[in-house]
Enzyme design. Sequence first.
Site, PDB file in Angstrom:
ATOM      1  CD  GLN A 149      -5.039  -9.414  -6.787  1.00 51.61           C
ATOM      2  OE1 GLN A 149      -5.552 -10.502  -6.538  1.00 51.61           O
ATOM      3  NE2 GLN A 149      -5.366  -8.304  -6.135  1.00 51.61           N
ATOM      4  N   GLY A 150      -4.366  -8.186 -11.242  1.00 47.75           N
ATOM      5  CA  GLY A 150      -4.551  -6.783 -11.634  1.00 47.75           C
ATOM      6  C   GLY A 150      -3.598  -6.337 -12.737  1.00 47.75           C
ATOM      7  CB  ILE A 151      -1.933  -3.031 -13.263  1.00 46.72           C
ATOM      8  CG1 ILE A 151      -3.213  -2.200 -13.143  1.00 46.72           C
ATOM      9  CG2 ILE A 151      -0.994  -2.418 -14.285  1.00 46.72           C
ATOM     10  CD1 ILE A 151      -3.039  -0.840 -12.473  1.00 46.72           C
ATOM     11  CG  ASP A 174       2.072 -11.009  -6.214  1.00 49.46           C
ATOM     12  OD1 ASP A 174       1.593 -10.123  -6.943  1.00 49.46           O
ATOM     13  OD2 ASP A 174       1.665 -11.209  -5.046  1.00 49.46           O
ATOM     14  CG  ASP A 224       7.607  -9.028   1.374  1.00 52.91           C
ATOM     15  OD1 ASP A 224       7.509  -7.878   0.905  1.00 52.91           O
ATOM     16  OD2 ASP A 224       7.268  -9.320   2.539  1.00 52.91           O
ATOM     17  CE1 TYR A 261      -2.142   3.848  -4.019  1.00 58.74           C
ATOM     18  CE2 TYR A 261      -3.242   5.763  -4.958  1.00 58.74           C
ATOM     19  CZ  TYR A 261      -2.662   4.520  -5.114  1.00 58.74           C
ATOM     20  OH  TYR A 261      -2.585   3.951  -6.359  1.00 58.74           O
ATOM     21  CG  ASP A 276     -12.902  -3.501 -13.293  1.00 58.53           C
ATOM     22  OD1 ASP A 276     -12.811  -3.863 -12.104  1.00 58.53           O
ATOM     23  OD2 ASP A 276     -13.838  -3.836 -14.045  1.00 58.53           O
ATOM     24  CB  THR A 277      -7.283  -4.210 -10.365  1.00 59.90           C
ATOM     25  OG1 THR A 277      -7.423  -3.342  -9.244  1.00 59.90           O
ATOM     26  CG2 THR A 277      -6.599  -3.469 -11.498  1.00 59.90           C
ATOM     27  NE  ARG A 315      -9.164   0.858  -3.752  1.00 57.75           N
ATOM     28  CZ  ARG A 315      -8.254   0.250  -4.498  1.00 57.75           C
ATOM     29  NH1 ARG A 315      -7.541  -0.716  -3.984  1.00 57.75           N
ATOM     30  NH2 ARG A 315      -8.043   0.596  -5.747  1.00 57.75           N
TER      31      ARG A 315
END
Length: 245
Positions: free
Chosen positions: A16-18, A37, A58, A147, A181-182, A188
């Site tokens: 997903q996402g980027i 993933d 993983d 982070y 935008d993910t 979050r």
Amino acid sequence: MGRLDGKVILLSAAAQGIGRATALAFAKEGAKVIATDINKSKLQELDEYAGIQTRLLDVTSREQIEKLANDIEKVDVLCNIAGFVHHGTILECEDTDWNFTMNLNVRSMYLMIKTFLPKMLAQKSGNIINMSSVASSIKGTVNRCVYSTSKAAVIGLTKSIAADFIEKGIRCNCICPGTVDTPSLQERIQTSPYPERALKDFLARQKMGRMATAEEVAQLFVYLASDESAYMTGNELIIDGGWSL
Ligand code: NAD
């Protein structure tokens, strides 16, 4: 003709996402993509695209990484994208948060690079692209203590690899997005006590008044993976809509 014709590209966090947008952009440019993933069902959605093969991985497991390396003969480009955002200052960051974040955001890259670099050295060429963030050594960011620490470490790791192996045909760069935008960003926002306020705050720090799309960040991956960027190594490439201005 694609800009990545024939290149074998291995990437993490592709479900997903980027990561997903990047896997699709790579395939569109003619690469042979090995998309990995831990999220099996979402990852499998990529199986229908030509040029993409999927594999559960993983990135915190040395054993799984070594097994994958045994099964893959050649990797031209390695993209380390998996990462997690912990919310909070140092006072809200417990040992478990610290260890989880550093393990997923930094140690995973150490493991992946250490495992796949010997293959690249044997073929006398290789290209590594790591996912960092503007929330790192680039910009002090509220509530992103561990982070930002982890993403600053990614920049250090990137420069170290670039310096150590430049003469062996290896290059290593990292990408530092602002707010993208993910699905995890939306989560979050939705799980914060005041979602509307959280969205407003995220947008406020983006001077262009909008978030990046995952596809915009994917295009930077395409550029770094292609020979068009052959003279670039050891860089942290900022794509942040002016956040760090
Ligand atoms: P995301 O959080 O939406 O998805 C992350 C993916 O990583 C998921 O598919 C998840 O299953 C996978 N993953 C989690 N743990 C894993 C593990 N142990 N092994 C393998 N895969 C694992 O992704 P995103 O928001 O697109 O972020 C991707 C990267 O970009 C992260 O490193 C993140 O820190 C970085 N980044 C994101 C933003 C942003 O605003 N979204 C900004 C800057 C940097």
